[in-house]
Design a protein around this motif. Sequence first.
Motif, mmCIF file in Angstrom:
data_model
loop_
_atom_site.group_PDB
_atom_site.id
_atom_site.type_symbol
_atom_site.label_atom_id
_atom_site.label_comp_id
_atom_site.label_asym_id
_atom_site.label_seq_id
_atom_site.Cartn_x
_atom_site.Cartn_y
_atom_site.Cartn_z
ATOM 1 N N TRP B 182 0.808 -0.963 0.261
ATOM 2 C CA TRP B 182 0.135 0.198 0.212
ATOM 3 C C TRP B 182 0.500 1.285 -0.195
ATOM 4 O O TRP B 182 2.010 0.877 0.786
ATOM 5 N N ASP B 183 0.568 2.522 -0.886
ATOM 6 C CA ASP B 183 1.086 3.561 -0.743
ATOM 7 C C ASP B 183 -0.032 4.900 0.193
ATOM 8 O O ASP B 183 -0.806 4.280 0.042
ATOM 9 N N ILE B 184 0.630 4.812 1.108
ATOM 10 C CA ILE B 184 0.467 5.752 2.473
ATOM 11 C C ILE B 184 1.276 7.288 1.874
ATOM 12 O O ILE B 184 2.028 7.011 3.036
ATOM 13 N N GLY B 185 0.671 8.070 1.621
ATOM 14 C CA GLY B 185 1.393 9.258 1.222
ATOM 15 C C GLY B 185 2.437 8.950 1.074
ATOM 16 O O GLY B 185 3.442 9.760 1.667
ATOM 17 N N GLY B 186 3.108 8.432 0.274
ATOM 18 C CA GLY B 186 4.576 8.388 -1.026
ATOM 19 C C GLY B 186 4.645 6.802 -0.018
ATOM 20 O O GLY B 186 6.250 6.806 -0.571
ATOM 21 N N VAL B 187 4.610 6.390 1.229
ATOM 22 C CA VAL B 187 5.571 5.395 1.486
ATOM 23 C C VAL B 187 5.110 4.501 1.255
ATOM 24 O O VAL B 187 3.528 4.007 1.548
ATOM 25 N N THR B 188 5.494 3.306 0.868
ATOM 26 C CA THR B 188 5.606 1.429 0.475
ATOM 27 C C THR B 188 5.132 1.295 1.770
ATOM 28 O O THR B 188 6.494 1.023 2.123
ATOM 29 N N LEU B 189 4.241 0.463 2.230
ATOM 30 C CA LEU B 189 4.198 -0.843 2.952
ATOM 31 C C LEU B 189 3.857 -2.110 2.269
ATOM 32 O O LEU B 189 2.481 -1.800 2.096
ATOM 33 N N LYS B 190 5.309 -3.308 2.978
ATOM 34 C CA LYS B 190 4.512 -4.370 2.554
ATOM 35 C C LYS B 190 3.821 -5.143 3.473
ATOM 36 O O LYS B 190 4.113 -5.129 4.150
ATOM 37 N N VAL B 191 2.673 -6.099 2.399
ATOM 38 C CA VAL B 191 2.352 -6.950 3.523
ATOM 39 C C VAL B 191 3.366 -7.880 4.821
ATOM 40 O O VAL B 191 2.833 -8.268 5.712
ATOM 41 N N THR B 192 4.158 -8.331 3.997
ATOM 42 C CA THR B 192 5.209 -8.985 5.053
ATOM 43 C C THR B 192 5.662 -8.488 5.686
ATOM 44 O O THR B 192 5.442 -9.118 7.435
ATOM 45 N N ILE B 193 5.456 -7.030 6.469
ATOM 46 C CA ILE B 193 5.221 -6.339 7.643
ATOM 47 C C ILE B 193 4.277 -6.862 8.673
ATOM 48 O O ILE B 193 4.231 -7.560 9.949
ATOM 49 N N LEU B 194 2.578 -7.135 7.848
ATOM 50 C CA LEU B 194 1.683 -8.004 8.994
ATOM 51 C C LEU B 194 2.209 -9.173 9.258
ATOM 52 O O LEU B 194 1.580 -9.711 10.515
ATOM 53 N N TRP B 195 2.589 -10.352 7.790
ATOM 54 C CA TRP B 195 3.424 -10.819 8.165
ATOM 55 C C TRP B 195 3.228 -11.649 9.082
ATOM 56 O O TRP B 195 3.742 -12.033 9.882
ATOM 57 N N TRP B 196 4.923 -10.824 9.537
ATOM 58 C CA TRP B 196 5.818 -10.955 10.692
ATOM 59 C C TRP B 196 5.413 -10.279 11.833
ATOM 60 O O TRP B 196 5.430 -11.422 12.704
ATOM 61 N N LEU B 197 4.511 -9.764 11.979
ATOM 62 C CA LEU B 197 4.318 -8.955 13.178
ATOM 63 C C LEU B 197 3.171 -9.871 13.695
ATOM 64 O O LEU B 197 2.856 -10.208 14.468
ATOM 65 N N ALA B 198 2.185 -10.325 12.942
ATOM 66 C CA ALA B 198 1.573 -12.117 13.166
ATOM 67 C C ALA B 198 2.162 -13.382 13.684
ATOM 68 O O ALA B 198 1.626 -13.286 14.676
ATOM 69 N N LEU B 199 2.897 -13.528 12.819
ATOM 70 C CA LEU B 199 4.203 -14.809 13.732
ATOM 71 C C LEU B 199 4.825 -14.034 14.711
ATOM 72 O O LEU B 199 5.072 -15.236 15.506
ATOM 73 N N VAL B 200 5.472 -12.730 15.364
ATOM 74 C CA VAL B 200 6.081 -12.987 16.139
ATOM 75 C C VAL B 200 4.543 -12.591 17.510
ATOM 76 O O VAL B 200 4.877 -13.350 18.570
ATOM 77 N N ALA B 201 3.386 -12.365 16.900
ATOM 78 C CA ALA B 201 2.781 -12.739 18.149
ATOM 79 C C ALA B 201 2.521 -13.690 18.029
ATOM 80 O O ALA B 201 2.293 -14.650 19.705
ATOM 81 N N LEU B 202 1.984 -14.462 17.603
ATOM 82 C CA LEU B 202 1.855 -16.890 17.159
ATOM 83 C C LEU B 202 3.110 -16.694 18.237
ATOM 84 O O LEU B 202 2.272 -17.519 19.174
ATOM 85 N N ALA B 203 4.125 -16.798 17.816
ATOM 86 C CA ALA B 203 5.309 -16.733 18.756
ATOM 87 C C ALA B 203 4.943 -16.724 19.560
ATOM 88 O O ALA B 203 5.373 -17.851 20.774
ATOM 89 N N THR B 204 4.909 -15.780 20.065
ATOM 90 C CA THR B 204 5.347 -15.219 21.596
ATOM 91 C C THR B 204 3.962 -16.284 22.515
ATOM 92 O O THR B 204 4.238 -16.409 23.443
ATOM 93 N N TRP B 205 2.664 -15.948 21.721
ATOM 94 C CA TRP B 205 1.786 -16.409 22.944
ATOM 95 C C TRP B 205 1.781 -18.199 22.532
ATOM 96 O O TRP B 205 1.783 -18.531 23.884
ATOM 97 N N ILE B 206 2.683 -18.677 22.327
ATOM 98 C CA ILE B 206 2.761 -20.318 21.774
ATOM 99 C C ILE B 206 3.864 -20.519 23.360
ATOM 100 O O ILE B 206 3.360 -21.522 24.422
ATOM 101 N N LEU B 207 4.930 -19.690 22.951
ATOM 102 C CA LEU B 207 6.094 -19.586 24.558
ATOM 103 C C LEU B 207 5.667 -19.444 25.505
ATOM 104 O O LEU B 207 5.848 -19.960 26.843
ATOM 105 N N LEU B 208 4.850 -17.769 25.364
ATOM 106 C CA LEU B 208 4.417 -18.015 27.487
ATOM 107 C C LEU B 208 2.381 -18.001 27.370
ATOM 108 O O LEU B 208 2.669 -18.158 28.770
ATOM 109 N N ARG B 209 2.582 -19.156 26.555
ATOM 110 C CA ARG B 209 0.296 -19.442 27.726
ATOM 111 C C ARG B 209 0.583 -20.477 27.505
ATOM 112 O O ARG B 209 -0.906 -20.661 27.525
ATOM 113 N N THR B 210 0.816 -21.147 26.315
ATOM 114 C CA THR B 210 0.652 -22.590 25.946
ATOM 115 C C THR B 210 1.649 -24.107 26.511
ATOM 116 O O THR B 210 2.606 -23.618 26.915
ATOM 117 N N ARG B 211 0.810 -24.865 26.737
ATOM 118 C CA ARG B 211 2.142 -25.929 27.441
ATOM 119 C C ARG B 211 3.185 -26.186 25.670
ATOM 120 O O ARG B 211 3.996 -26.733 26.324
#
Lengths: 327, 345
Positions: B182-211
Amino acid sequence: MGAVLAAALAASLAGCSSTGGKRAADERAKAAAAGRPAVSTPRWTFAMVTHAGDGDTFWDIVQKGAQEAAAKDNINFVYSHDDQGQAQAQLVQNAIDQRVDGIIVSLAKPEALKDVVGKAVKAGIPVVTVNSGADRSKAYGALTHIGQDEEIAGEAVGTELTRRGRTKAVCVLHESGNVGHEQRCAGAKKTFGGTLENLYVEGTNMPSVQAAIQAKLQADPAVDAVLTLGAPFAATAAKAKDTAGSKAEIDTFDLNPAVLQGLKSDQLGFAVDQQPYLQGYEAVDLLWLYRYNANTLGGGRPVLTGPQIVTKDDADALADYIKRVTR
Amino acid sequence: MSGASLPADERLAPASLARRLLGRPELGAVAGAAAVFVFFSFAADSFLRAASLSTILYSASTIGIMAVPVALLMIGGEFDLSAGVMVTTSALVTSMFSYQLTANVWAGVAVSLLVTLAIGLFNGFMLVRTELPSFIITLGTFLMLTGLNLGFTKLISGGVSTQAIGDMEGFPSAKALFASQWDIGGVTLKVTILWWLALVALATWILLRTRAGNWIFAVGGGADAARAVGVPVVKTRIGLYMGVALCAWISGQHILFSYDVVQSGEGVGNEFLYIIAAVIGGCLMTGGYGSAVGAAVGAFIFGMTSNGIVYAQWNPDWFKFFLGAMLLLATLLNAWVRKRAEARA
């Protein structure tokens, strides 16, 4: 520590040579670099982004040409390189972010660079492509392409091999995924009277290159010509040939001091030069001309810098130029 | 301290925010990231521009997506040297399957997922069956995949890169998922950033909250002790390798749908970048300690450094030296901060 250094320094001063060596080379370089910019245009920044691996002789010469043109044209010249397509695209993006005044890029892996080159063009940055990607350059919006047509260069090699009475050749590819290299071997195959096989080697690992060529020569004694696609690989192929006890002739793309030596001593048959100095020099100069005067060269077609077949007869004439890393 | 009232028992006092922060494994990496950020803000003129920062984030996300599962694997006490080329394998499978069978691109995406997961399964299975070091097992897989990538691509496509599949059915929708921007005010944001953040959140949840998270820490801390208390060591290890494979699949699809064509020889060497990111982020080379957020910060440090050097216009001949030195400094700062934090906590 200091004492050892001082002693070494004193020894080297005492045993001074009055000819040749680093000092003579430094003097020459000083004389060459003394030229101030020949123009009064503003100090523009041009970025060159290539697909070169680390420490590649060929790209050193390209860079040298670009730097000398930049000095003359009052250009701030920045160079970067990466042999992975995605990383090279990233570097072009970096150049766009820095709002450079011109971009020079090699399109060895064109698809990876398509978007980012388009972006540069859209941002109003003139782009010149060099070395590889002649067929895509125009479509991607570049001003012009400077380089050797790899297919034509390959065909010249095929013809030369046939003229020399060769019947079975091996084409050694040292960068997997480089379209230009594939075209060279394909071109040679097209015009060559005998049979030509491709051999893929890992170009960043010289011992493994030698082993691979050696194994090929041992496995197939009928091979009477080995064609390498870069100057440093010719010396390696020659070593492999000696170790394997083969009678094959080694021929190569590109020049360097060792290749010249090889041509002189009949270790090598011929070399195909694509004049890398010109690719760097002309790219910077053409960008400057475009910014200064909106000039373009080539009439929408690639500006060819090769092939030029170099044999034993030409070796002496080129020796000095090769020594100062401009050929 | 005039001692008018009795001091409360310090063990019962709620820990201050600062002290709680100091106890986190990511803290050192965050300090390193801040230092690198400040350094390049001064060293490179164009570093702080919005467009540059989005480039850095993208660069960090491409490493970060893989650094997350590699960090989990390292917490579990193992390495995966095949992670870099596995990304290329995954992209090649999608591209060649779709093209050769003229199938909907999504079919290729699905087949690629199965093939990549199978490679992860192979790595994990070989590890638990042979009990050889994972370094050796995955070094073997790494070399085999490098050969298979080139061999199969040449055999099937006739060249060293695949054919373009940009005009095939399903490509636009798959591109939207894996490689949109997406182009937001001349800045390009790529979807990999979302994938990355989602994976970090998922992995953190697995590590700290699950068996499963507890199992990972236990296996990395000491496999025999873990087995003795009933942790399914085999299942955990195989699961970790399949996690790496899953993320390699995501990265591979991103590369394919960004560039439409895949080069068969790429990806070699990237496995070390993933490991570096995880280590900068606080993972121990010996296992049992680390975090997914730390690995994300490590990937961010890597992105800032590799792009910052370019923005600073330093001589590229020294690029690798600068990169190595900066990473070493960031890691040293990380270790130093953590030691101080542990001493105070």
